[in-house]
Design an enzyme around this catalytic site. Structure first.
Site, PDB file in Angstrom:
ATOM      1  N   ASN A 121       7.806  54.646  18.620  1.00  0.00           N
ATOM      2  CA  ASN A 121       6.705  54.258  19.289  1.00  0.00           C
ATOM      3  C   ASN A 121       5.982  55.586  19.844  1.00  0.00           C
ATOM      4  O   ASN A 121       6.334  56.413  20.664  1.00  0.00           O
ATOM      5  CB  ASN A 121       6.754  53.502  20.462  1.00  0.00           C
ATOM      6  CG  ASN A 121       5.481  53.189  21.521  1.00  0.00           C
ATOM      7  OD1 ASN A 121       4.508  53.712  20.843  1.00  0.00           O
ATOM      8  ND2 ASN A 121       5.417  52.774  22.397  1.00  0.00           N
ATOM      9  N   TRP A 122       5.315  56.352  18.968  1.00  0.00           N
ATOM     10  CA  TRP A 122       4.543  57.615  19.259  1.00  0.00           C
ATOM     11  C   TRP A 122       3.475  57.699  20.445  1.00  0.00           C
ATOM     12  O   TRP A 122       3.346  58.664  20.907  1.00  0.00           O
ATOM     13  CB  TRP A 122       3.967  58.217  18.013  1.00  0.00           C
ATOM     14  CG  TRP A 122       5.055  58.481  17.090  1.00  0.00           C
ATOM     15  CD1 TRP A 122       6.361  58.638  16.825  1.00  0.00           C
ATOM     16  CD2 TRP A 122       4.776  59.079  15.589  1.00  0.00           C
ATOM     17  NE1 TRP A 122       6.940  58.905  15.583  1.00  0.00           N
ATOM     18  CE2 TRP A 122       5.828  59.182  14.926  1.00  0.00           C
ATOM     19  CE3 TRP A 122       3.657  59.688  15.058  1.00  0.00           C
ATOM     20  CZ2 TRP A 122       5.812  59.750  13.818  1.00  0.00           C
ATOM     21  CZ3 TRP A 122       3.355  59.887  13.765  1.00  0.00           C
ATOM     22  CH2 TRP A 122       4.721  60.297  13.027  1.00  0.00           C
ATOM     23  N   LYS A 123       3.084  56.489  20.714  1.00  0.00           N
ATOM     24  CA  LYS A 123       2.102  56.242  21.834  1.00  0.00           C
ATOM     25  C   LYS A 123       0.879  57.264  21.456  1.00  0.00           C
ATOM     26  O   LYS A 123       0.580  57.211  19.993  1.00  0.00           O
ATOM     27  CB  LYS A 123       2.697  56.731  23.360  1.00  0.00           C
ATOM     28  CG  LYS A 123       4.034  55.969  23.403  1.00  0.00           C
ATOM     29  CD  LYS A 123       4.575  55.940  25.238  1.00  0.00           C
ATOM     30  CE  LYS A 123       5.702  55.143  25.119  1.00  0.00           C
ATOM     31  NZ  LYS A 123       6.155  54.846  26.355  1.00  0.00           N
ATOM     32  N   HIS A 134       3.144  45.438  25.205  1.00  0.00           N
ATOM     33  CA  HIS A 134       3.886  46.737  25.562  1.00  0.00           C
ATOM     34  C   HIS A 134       3.361  46.799  27.143  1.00  0.00           C
ATOM     35  O   HIS A 134       2.009  46.488  27.224  1.00  0.00           O
ATOM     36  CB  HIS A 134       3.528  48.069  24.781  1.00  0.00           C
ATOM     37  CG  HIS A 134       4.341  49.201  25.006  1.00  0.00           C
ATOM     38  ND1 HIS A 134       3.961  49.828  26.477  1.00  0.00           N
ATOM     39  CD2 HIS A 134       5.394  49.795  24.795  1.00  0.00           C
ATOM     40  CE1 HIS A 134       4.914  50.869  26.742  1.00  0.00           C
ATOM     41  NE2 HIS A 134       5.657  50.720  25.390  1.00  0.00           N
ATOM     42  N   GLU A 158       2.536  49.438  28.823  1.00  0.00           N
ATOM     43  CA  GLU A 158       1.540  50.164  29.161  1.00  0.00           C
ATOM     44  C   GLU A 158       0.167  49.462  28.913  1.00  0.00           C
ATOM     45  O   GLU A 158      -0.986  49.519  29.286  1.00  0.00           O
ATOM     46  CB  GLU A 158       1.367  51.282  28.188  1.00  0.00           C
ATOM     47  CG  GLU A 158       2.772  52.462  28.660  1.00  0.00           C
ATOM     48  CD  GLU A 158       3.239  53.306  27.757  1.00  0.00           C
ATOM     49  OE1 GLU A 158       2.861  53.586  26.614  1.00  0.00           O
ATOM     50  OE2 GLU A 158       4.544  53.762  28.276  1.00  0.00           O
ATOM     51  N   GLU A 184      12.161  45.823  27.398  1.00  0.00           N
ATOM     52  CA  GLU A 184      11.709  46.992  27.928  1.00  0.00           C
ATOM     53  C   GLU A 184      11.433  47.154  29.516  1.00  0.00           C
ATOM     54  O   GLU A 184      10.461  46.778  29.907  1.00  0.00           O
ATOM     55  CB  GLU A 184      10.398  47.703  27.281  1.00  0.00           C
ATOM     56  CG  GLU A 184      10.645  47.893  25.748  1.00  0.00           C
ATOM     57  CD  GLU A 184       9.670  48.986  25.293  1.00  0.00           C
ATOM     58  OE1 GLU A 184      10.324  50.092  24.651  1.00  0.00           O
ATOM     59  OE2 GLU A 184       8.469  48.804  25.364  1.00  0.00           O
ATOM     60  N   GLY A 204       9.917  55.911  29.715  1.00  0.00           N
ATOM     61  CA  GLY A 204       9.537  57.165  30.175  1.00  0.00           C
ATOM     62  C   GLY A 204       9.978  58.015  31.421  1.00  0.00           C
ATOM     63  O   GLY A 204       9.410  59.023  31.898  1.00  0.00           O
ATOM     64  N   SER A 247      13.788  54.897  27.765  1.00  0.00           N
ATOM     65  CA  SER A 247      14.518  56.177  27.794  1.00  0.00           C
ATOM     66  C   SER A 247      15.785  56.193  26.975  1.00  0.00           C
ATOM     67  O   SER A 247      16.772  56.450  27.362  1.00  0.00           O
ATOM     68  CB  SER A 247      14.972  56.273  29.217  1.00  0.00           C
ATOM     69  OG  SER A 247      13.804  56.654  29.909  1.00  0.00           O
ATOM     70  N   GLY A 301      10.427  55.542  22.573  1.00  0.00           N
ATOM     71  CA  GLY A 301       9.158  56.473  22.703  1.00  0.00           C
ATOM     72  C   GLY A 301       9.416  57.982  22.611  1.00  0.00           C
ATOM     73  O   GLY A 301       9.324  58.418  21.732  1.00  0.00           O
ATOM     74  N   GLY A 302       9.419  58.555  24.009  1.00  0.00           N
ATOM     75  CA  GLY A 302       9.659  60.039  23.808  1.00  0.00           C
ATOM     76  C   GLY A 302      10.629  60.726  22.855  1.00  0.00           C
ATOM     77  O   GLY A 302      10.279  61.652  22.159  1.00  0.00           O
TER      78      GLY A 302
HETATM   79  P1  PGA Z   1      10.564  55.712  26.255  1.00  0.00           P
HETATM   80  O1  PGA Z   1       9.457  54.759  25.835  1.00  0.00           O
HETATM   81  O2  PGA Z   1      11.465  55.856  25.028  1.00  0.00           O
HETATM   82  O3  PGA Z   1       9.800  56.926  26.263  1.00  0.00           O
HETATM   83  O4  PGA Z   1      11.114  55.599  27.555  1.00  0.00           O
HETATM   84  C1  PGA Z   1       9.781  53.480  25.188  1.00  0.00           C
HETATM   85  C2  PGA Z   1       8.680  52.657  24.923  1.00  0.00           C
HETATM   86  O5  PGA Z   1       7.515  52.641  25.893  1.00  0.00           O
HETATM   87  O6  PGA Z   1       8.495  51.663  24.094  1.00  0.00           O
END
Ligand code: PGA
Length: 251
Positions: free
Chosen positions: A9-11, A96, A98, A168, A174, A213, A234-235
């Protein structure tokens, strides 16, 4: 036996140049012979076509980060599941945290998006998870159950036949603070239990991935848990070396 899934997930990160470099490295490192794992890349929507072209001929799959619940209409700025289908998008994230927290998406909206995605024959990746406050109040299981039951009530258990669930915990996204393998396994088992109350056979087949994470150094332990079928990253997915290591942590 459930096939693992690792999704990037590159956001809202990337540029044309970064997409070129990252996907080239992923295709070189992961593009072929993926016997045990599906690998999906979810770039921001403007880069879907670029990723599609760069990944052509490889086994990397395409995913999207968001979708509208209708197939077309006067919804300025939105993208439909039908449009995503034009770019061979196979997986679509819905719900998600977010989106839920920053864009006020509620359970009903998430359920509509889930239905739109399955309606196009794509695989919805339903994200669920509790906040830190909810976990500390002992409500984590209840919160996740409510998020899941809302979609089950709207779409029916049959819509979960190919769906993926991503657990999640919001406090782990994050933050560098990962759920322990035991904490994650317990929640994954609880999610599978809820599905089993609706359809036992389907619950055994449903992929439940963990996100929050996940890094190269903790992925193997998480993925080794009985009910953890991969990850939503994500990250660490913006770093080709780390993401390739995470994908290779699936045993
Ligand atoms: P993260 O994000 O790996 O940066 O914690 C995961 C996500 O939001 O899908």
């Amino acid at each position: 036996m459930r096939r693992a899934l690792v999704a990037a997930n590159w956001k809202m990160h990337g540029s044309k140049a970064l997409v070129d470099e990252l996907v080239d490295r992923l295709v070189a490192g992961l593009g072929q012979g993926l016997n045990a794992v599906d690998i999906a890349i979810c770039p921001p929507a403007p880069y879907l076509q670029q990723v599609q072209e760069l990944a052509r001929g490889s086994e990397l799959l395409l995913g999207a980060q968001n979708v509208h619940g209708e197939n077309s209409g006067a919804f300025t700025g939105e993208v439909s599941a039908a449009m995503l289908a034009d770019f061979d998008v196979r997986f679509v994230l819905v719900g998600h945290s977010e989106r839920r927290n920053l864009f006020a998406e509620d359970d009903l909206l998430v359920a509509r998006k889930f239905a739109a995605v399955s309606g196009q024959g794509q695989i919805p990746v339903l994200c669920v998870g509790e906040s830190l406050q909810e976990r500390e109040a002992g409500q984590a299981e209840t919160v996740v159950q409510e998020q899941l039951e809302a979609v089950l009530a709207h779409c029916g258990v049959g819509a979960f036949a190919d769906a993926v669930i991503a657990y999640e915990p919001v406090w782990a996204i994050g933050t560098g603070r990962t759920a322990s393998p035991e904490q994650a396994q317990a929640m994954h088992a609880s999610i599978r239990g809820i599905l089993a109350q609706h359809d036992k056979e389907l619950a055994e087949k449903t992929r439940i991935v963990y996100g929050g994470s996940v890094k190269a150094d903790n992925a193997a332990q998480l993925f080794a848990q009985a009910d953890i079928d991969g990850g939503l990253i994500g990250g660490a997915s913006l770093d080709a070396t780390a993401f390739i290591q995470i994908c290779n942590s699936v045993s």
